[in-house]
Design a protein around this motif. Structure first.
Motif, PDB file in Angstrom:
ATOM      1  N   THR A  91       0.899  -1.196   0.041  1.00  0.00           N
ATOM      2  CA  THR A  91       0.035   0.205  -0.053  1.00  0.00           C
ATOM      3  C   THR A  91       0.954   1.172  -0.085  1.00  0.00           C
ATOM      4  O   THR A  91       1.908   1.129   0.667  1.00  0.00           O
ATOM      5  N   SER A  92       0.216   2.402  -0.663  1.00  0.00           N
ATOM      6  CA  SER A  92       1.019   3.642  -0.509  1.00  0.00           C
ATOM      7  C   SER A  92      -0.040   4.792  -0.627  1.00  0.00           C
ATOM      8  O   SER A  92      -0.895   4.635  -1.396  1.00  0.00           O
ATOM      9  N   PHE A  93       0.229   5.342   0.239  1.00  0.00           N
ATOM     10  CA  PHE A  93      -0.800   6.553   0.262  1.00  0.00           C
ATOM     11  C   PHE A  93      -0.258   8.131   0.656  1.00  0.00           C
ATOM     12  O   PHE A  93      -0.902   9.074   1.129  1.00  0.00           O
ATOM     13  N   HIS A  94       1.195   7.992   1.151  1.00  0.00           N
ATOM     14  CA  HIS A  94       1.785   9.334   1.402  1.00  0.00           C
ATOM     15  C   HIS A  94       2.832   9.811   0.517  1.00  0.00           C
ATOM     16  O   HIS A  94       3.068   8.973  -0.404  1.00  0.00           O
ATOM     17  N   GLY A  95       3.189  10.935   0.553  1.00  0.00           N
ATOM     18  CA  GLY A  95       4.365  11.470  -0.374  1.00  0.00           C
ATOM     19  C   GLY A  95       3.710  12.367  -1.743  1.00  0.00           C
ATOM     20  O   GLY A  95       2.430  12.314  -1.809  1.00  0.00           O
ATOM     21  N   ALA A  96       4.581  12.932  -2.486  1.00  0.00           N
ATOM     22  CA  ALA A  96       4.343  13.769  -3.680  1.00  0.00           C
ATOM     23  C   ALA A  96       3.438  12.806  -4.628  1.00  0.00           C
ATOM     24  O   ALA A  96       2.618  13.278  -5.356  1.00  0.00           O
ATOM     25  N   SER A  97       3.795  11.501  -4.843  1.00  0.00           N
ATOM     26  CA  SER A  97       3.388  10.779  -5.712  1.00  0.00           C
ATOM     27  C   SER A  97       3.334   9.369  -5.346  1.00  0.00           C
ATOM     28  O   SER A  97       4.095   8.630  -5.815  1.00  0.00           O
ATOM     29  N   PRO A  98       2.566   8.864  -4.345  1.00  0.00           N
ATOM     30  CA  PRO A  98       2.583   7.667  -3.699  1.00  0.00           C
ATOM     31  C   PRO A  98       2.220   6.532  -4.761  1.00  0.00           C
ATOM     32  O   PRO A  98       1.174   6.572  -5.505  1.00  0.00           O
ATOM     33  N   THR A  99       3.120   5.647  -4.789  1.00  0.00           N
ATOM     34  CA  THR A  99       3.136   4.711  -6.018  1.00  0.00           C
ATOM     35  C   THR A  99       3.628   3.201  -5.376  1.00  0.00           C
ATOM     36  O   THR A  99       4.641   3.289  -4.838  1.00  0.00           O
ATOM     37  N   GLN A 100       2.909   2.227  -5.581  1.00  0.00           N
ATOM     38  CA  GLN A 100       3.541   1.097  -5.241  1.00  0.00           C
ATOM     39  C   GLN A 100       4.814   0.369  -5.706  1.00  0.00           C
ATOM     40  O   GLN A 100       5.818   0.116  -5.054  1.00  0.00           O
ATOM     41  N   VAL A 101       4.846   0.416  -6.926  1.00  0.00           N
ATOM     42  CA  VAL A 101       6.015  -0.115  -7.735  1.00  0.00           C
ATOM     43  C   VAL A 101       6.535   0.912  -8.702  1.00  0.00           C
ATOM     44  O   VAL A 101       5.824   1.414  -9.438  1.00  0.00           O
ATOM     45  N   VAL A 102       7.741   1.243  -8.478  1.00  0.00           N
ATOM     46  CA  VAL A 102       8.424   2.015  -9.483  1.00  0.00           C
ATOM     47  C   VAL A 102       9.425   1.486  -9.948  1.00  0.00           C
ATOM     48  O   VAL A 102      10.552   0.938  -9.360  1.00  0.00           O
ATOM     49  N   VAL A 103       9.710   1.379 -11.403  1.00  0.00           N
ATOM     50  CA  VAL A 103      10.995   0.672 -12.129  1.00  0.00           C
ATOM     51  C   VAL A 103      11.429   2.098 -12.796  1.00  0.00           C
ATOM     52  O   VAL A 103      11.070   2.531 -13.526  1.00  0.00           O
ATOM     53  N   ARG A 151       9.146  -9.967 -11.300  1.00  0.00           N
ATOM     54  CA  ARG A 151       7.869 -10.655 -11.728  1.00  0.00           C
ATOM     55  C   ARG A 151       7.097 -10.865 -10.278  1.00  0.00           C
ATOM     56  O   ARG A 151       7.746 -11.089  -9.047  1.00  0.00           O
ATOM     57  N   PHE A 152       5.941 -10.309 -10.372  1.00  0.00           N
ATOM     58  CA  PHE A 152       5.133 -10.200  -9.297  1.00  0.00           C
ATOM     59  C   PHE A 152       3.816 -11.241  -9.499  1.00  0.00           C
ATOM     60  O   PHE A 152       3.145 -11.272 -10.373  1.00  0.00           O
ATOM     61  N   SER A 153       3.593 -12.157  -8.427  1.00  0.00           N
ATOM     62  CA  SER A 153       2.761 -13.431  -8.680  1.00  0.00           C
ATOM     63  C   SER A 153       1.843 -13.367  -7.392  1.00  0.00           C
ATOM     64  O   SER A 153       2.154 -13.189  -6.256  1.00  0.00           O
ATOM     65  N   ASN A 154       0.605 -13.289  -7.489  1.00  0.00           N
ATOM     66  CA  ASN A 154      -0.479 -13.363  -6.557  1.00  0.00           C
ATOM     67  C   ASN A 154      -0.191 -12.416  -5.461  1.00  0.00           C
ATOM     68  O   ASN A 154      -0.295 -12.645  -4.233  1.00  0.00           O
ATOM     69  N   CYS A 155       0.058 -11.222  -5.774  1.00  0.00           N
ATOM     70  CA  CYS A 155       0.175 -10.032  -5.130  1.00  0.00           C
ATOM     71  C   CYS A 155      -1.090  -9.149  -4.924  1.00  0.00           C
ATOM     72  O   CYS A 155      -1.938  -9.091  -6.092  1.00  0.00           O
ATOM     73  N   ALA A 156      -1.216  -8.259  -3.995  1.00  0.00           N
ATOM     74  CA  ALA A 156      -2.183  -7.401  -3.516  1.00  0.00           C
ATOM     75  C   ALA A 156      -1.829  -6.125  -3.494  1.00  0.00           C
ATOM     76  O   ALA A 156      -0.680  -5.773  -2.871  1.00  0.00           O
ATOM     77  N   PHE A 157      -2.408  -4.855  -4.247  1.00  0.00           N
ATOM     78  CA  PHE A 157      -1.862  -3.614  -4.372  1.00  0.00           C
ATOM     79  C   PHE A 157      -3.093  -2.567  -3.980  1.00  0.00           C
ATOM     80  O   PHE A 157      -4.219  -3.016  -4.717  1.00  0.00           O
ATOM     81  N   TRP A 158      -2.979  -1.846  -2.920  1.00  0.00           N
ATOM     82  CA  TRP A 158      -3.961  -1.098  -2.836  1.00  0.00           C
ATOM     83  C   TRP A 158      -3.503   0.386  -2.158  1.00  0.00           C
ATOM     84  O   TRP A 158      -2.488   0.660  -1.934  1.00  0.00           O
ATOM     85  N   GLY A 159      -4.315   1.417  -1.969  1.00  0.00           N
ATOM     86  CA  GLY A 159      -3.964   2.796  -1.874  1.00  0.00           C
ATOM     87  C   GLY A 159      -4.435   3.238  -0.637  1.00  0.00           C
ATOM     88  O   GLY A 159      -4.420   2.745   0.567  1.00  0.00           O
ATOM     89  N   PRO A 160      -5.179   4.613  -0.747  1.00  0.00           N
ATOM     90  CA  PRO A 160      -5.126   5.344  -2.091  1.00  0.00           C
ATOM     91  C   PRO A 160      -4.147   6.057  -2.649  1.00  0.00           C
ATOM     92  O   PRO A 160      -3.590   6.814  -2.079  1.00  0.00           O
ATOM     93  N   CYS A 161      -3.627   5.447  -3.637  1.00  0.00           N
ATOM     94  CA  CYS A 161      -2.356   5.653  -4.196  1.00  0.00           C
ATOM     95  C   CYS A 161      -2.388   6.733  -5.539  1.00  0.00           C
ATOM     96  O   CYS A 161      -3.505   6.743  -6.003  1.00  0.00           O
ATOM     97  N   ASP A 162      -1.331   7.152  -6.248  1.00  0.00           N
ATOM     98  CA  ASP A 162      -1.293   7.686  -7.417  1.00  0.00           C
ATOM     99  C   ASP A 162      -1.572   6.406  -8.731  1.00  0.00           C
ATOM    100  O   ASP A 162      -2.493   6.338  -9.224  1.00  0.00           O
ATOM    101  N   ARG A 163      -0.569   5.589  -8.468  1.00  0.00           N
ATOM    102  CA  ARG A 163      -0.548   4.438  -9.406  1.00  0.00           C
ATOM    103  C   ARG A 163      -0.222   3.104  -8.851  1.00  0.00           C
ATOM    104  O   ARG A 163       0.552   3.269  -7.485  1.00  0.00           O
ATOM    105  N   ILE A 164      -0.624   2.029  -9.195  1.00  0.00           N
ATOM    106  CA  ILE A 164      -0.250   0.831  -8.820  1.00  0.00           C
ATOM    107  C   ILE A 164       1.084   0.585  -9.165  1.00  0.00           C
ATOM    108  O   ILE A 164       2.235   0.170  -8.473  1.00  0.00           O
ATOM    109  N   ALA A 165       1.833   0.857 -10.423  1.00  0.00           N
ATOM    110  CA  ALA A 165       3.119   0.708 -11.112  1.00  0.00           C
ATOM    111  C   ALA A 165       3.180   1.580 -12.156  1.00  0.00           C
ATOM    112  O   ALA A 165       2.584   1.981 -12.864  1.00  0.00           O
ATOM    113  N   ASP A 166       4.609   2.152 -12.120  1.00  0.00           N
ATOM    114  CA  ASP A 166       5.061   3.099 -12.969  1.00  0.00           C
ATOM    115  C   ASP A 166       6.374   2.704 -13.640  1.00  0.00           C
ATOM    116  O   ASP A 166       7.251   2.320 -12.700  1.00  0.00           O
ATOM    117  N   ILE A 167       6.414   2.004 -14.836  1.00  0.00           N
ATOM    118  CA  ILE A 167       7.445   1.309 -15.346  1.00  0.00           C
ATOM    119  C   ILE A 167       8.060   1.832 -16.412  1.00  0.00           C
ATOM    120  O   ILE A 167       7.700   2.364 -17.466  1.00  0.00           O
TER     121      ILE A 167
END
Length: 408
Positions: free
Chosen positions: A289-301, A310-326
């Motif tokens: 989970t991510s919900f603080h900071g200028a641009s909360p994002t769970q995964v940044v590549v 590789r992410f398998s059987n994972c859960a992502f929630w927020g309230p964030c900006d994005r789940i992943a920025d790749i």
């Protein structure tokens, strides 16, 4: 029975007590010399060192010789929330506690260094001069792991500036560790034989003051991995850091490994991949989970990444900006994952955005009717198949020729 007792008498005690070397758990005496004398004697006698319940102050550093175990009174990792919550246990209320005062103002070195086959277990590491309501002061690493097979077991890192430096060793074992490292939790680098990290949870047990926690959410990094081959990580957790899990490249290389049941809660970036090895980061059963900071994002590549994630059987929630920025030229895959609560500020952001490399999103569920995937120019190839959403899968694709999808 008589023979067994006689044999024990001949062999002598299995441990040396630090009290026999002048150590005092009174919270005032500097115990550096007494502990080091006990550790050096134990190395010669091939026995362990025991420190009973007490508050042992240290102005200097300790070196645990090869084959020596330094153990305290705790049989499992304790928790001491009493500075944050006055009605709960404080770190000096009982058990074996190290009061570490040396090294204030510098990050060089470590308070306690482990060597080949040496172990520290059953101890609380506490820095009494840190102010729970202020920006933390720098200190050296609480523990440095060197040589072959060093181990940290059943230890509470209540409030070190830097927790465990697990670099330049082989087959480290870190198991049952909790606390609130402030700047860095565990750093792993230059590992060429399998390291293991198990049951490590970093929570704000010591302080939740706004000033300190805001600083930690900006600068804190819970788990940092550079070059490590076949790293195994099981049941780890971080709360309230700038980055939960950071994967980076050092002069020795990048990480590959197996990460099972890991979690990051309220981290500005839960997983940050600056570089991964081509063999891959295999992340399974994670919760982020991510919900603080200028641009909360769970995964940044990052753009520099050339490796595989590789992410398998994972859960992502927020309230964030994005789940992943790749970004980058590597490959990132999501399989059987659940995505909830992105675009928390209603900016029209897609849950997953890719600007480079290759991406696979297969068999996942987007549980909200928002923008789901954005495949921008620069992506080499993308596979988006067998995914669920409340209505139609909402995708923005710059170049359809590089995308395989079964969505209408």
């Amino acid at each position: 029975m008589f023979y067994a007792l006689s044999l024990l008498t001949v062999l002598g005690p299995a441990t040396l007590d630090v009290a026999s070397f002048g150590a005092k758990g009174d919270g005032r005496t500097d115990n550096t010399k007494a502990f080091q004398a006990a550790l050096d004697a134990a190395a010669k006698q091939n026995v362990a060192v025991f420190a009973g319940s007490g508050n042992y102050r240290f102005a200097g550093t300790l070196n645990v010789p090869k084959g020596v175990t330094l153990k305290g009174s705790w049989e499992s990792v304790p928790s001491h929330n009493g500075i944050r919550n006055p009605d709960l246990p404080k770190p000096t209320d009982g058990g074996t506690t190290f009061l570490i005062e040396g090294g204030e103002g510098t990050e060089a070195g470590a308070f306690l260094t482990l060597n080949t086959n040496s172990t520290v277990k059953g101890v609380v590491f506490y820095y009494p001069k840190q102010d729970p309501k202020a920006i933390p002061k720098p200190y050296p690493w609480a523990i440095a792991m060197r040589g072959k097979n060093p181990a940290v077991l059943d230890v509470e890192l209540l409030n070190p500036y830097n927790g465990i430096d697990a670099s330049a060793n082989e087959r480290h074992l870190i198991r049952n560790v909790s606390g609130q490292p402030l700047r860095r939790g565990i750093f792993v680098d230059a590992i060429y034989d399998i390291g293991r990290i198990e049951n490590v949870h970093f929570n704000p047990w010591w302080s939740v003051s706004d000033k300190l926690l805001d600083w930690q959410r900006t600068y804190g990094e819970a788990f940092i991995f550079s070059r490590t081959d076949w790293q195994y990580v099981l049941n780890t957790f971080a709360f309230g850091y700038g980055v939960g899990y950071r994967f980076m490249e050092s002069k020795d290389g990048a990480c590959n490994g197996n990460f099972l049941g890991i979690g990051a809660d309220d981290c500005n970036v839960a997983v940050k991949v600056e570089q991964a090895a081509p063999f891959g980061l295999l992340i399974t059963n994670g919760e982020f989970t991510s919900f603080h900071g200028a641009s909360p994002t769970q995964v940044v590549v990052s753009p520099a990444n050339t490796g595989v994630v590789r992410f398998s059987n994972c859960a992502f929630w927020g309230p964030c900006d994005r789940i992943a920025d790749i970004a980058g030229t590597g490959t990132v895959g999501f399989g059987d994952c659940t995505f909830v609560q992105w675009d928390g500020r209603n900016k029209g952001l897609a849950a997953i955005r890719a600007t480079g490399g290759s991406i696979l999103v297969r068999g996942c569920e987007f549980r909200e009717d928002k923008e789901h995937v954005a495949i921008e120019a620069g992506v080499k190839r993308a596979i988006l198949t067998d995914n669920l959403s409340p209505k139609k899968l909402r995708m923005k694709i710059a170049d359809p020729s590089v995308v395989k999808t079964d969505a209408p």
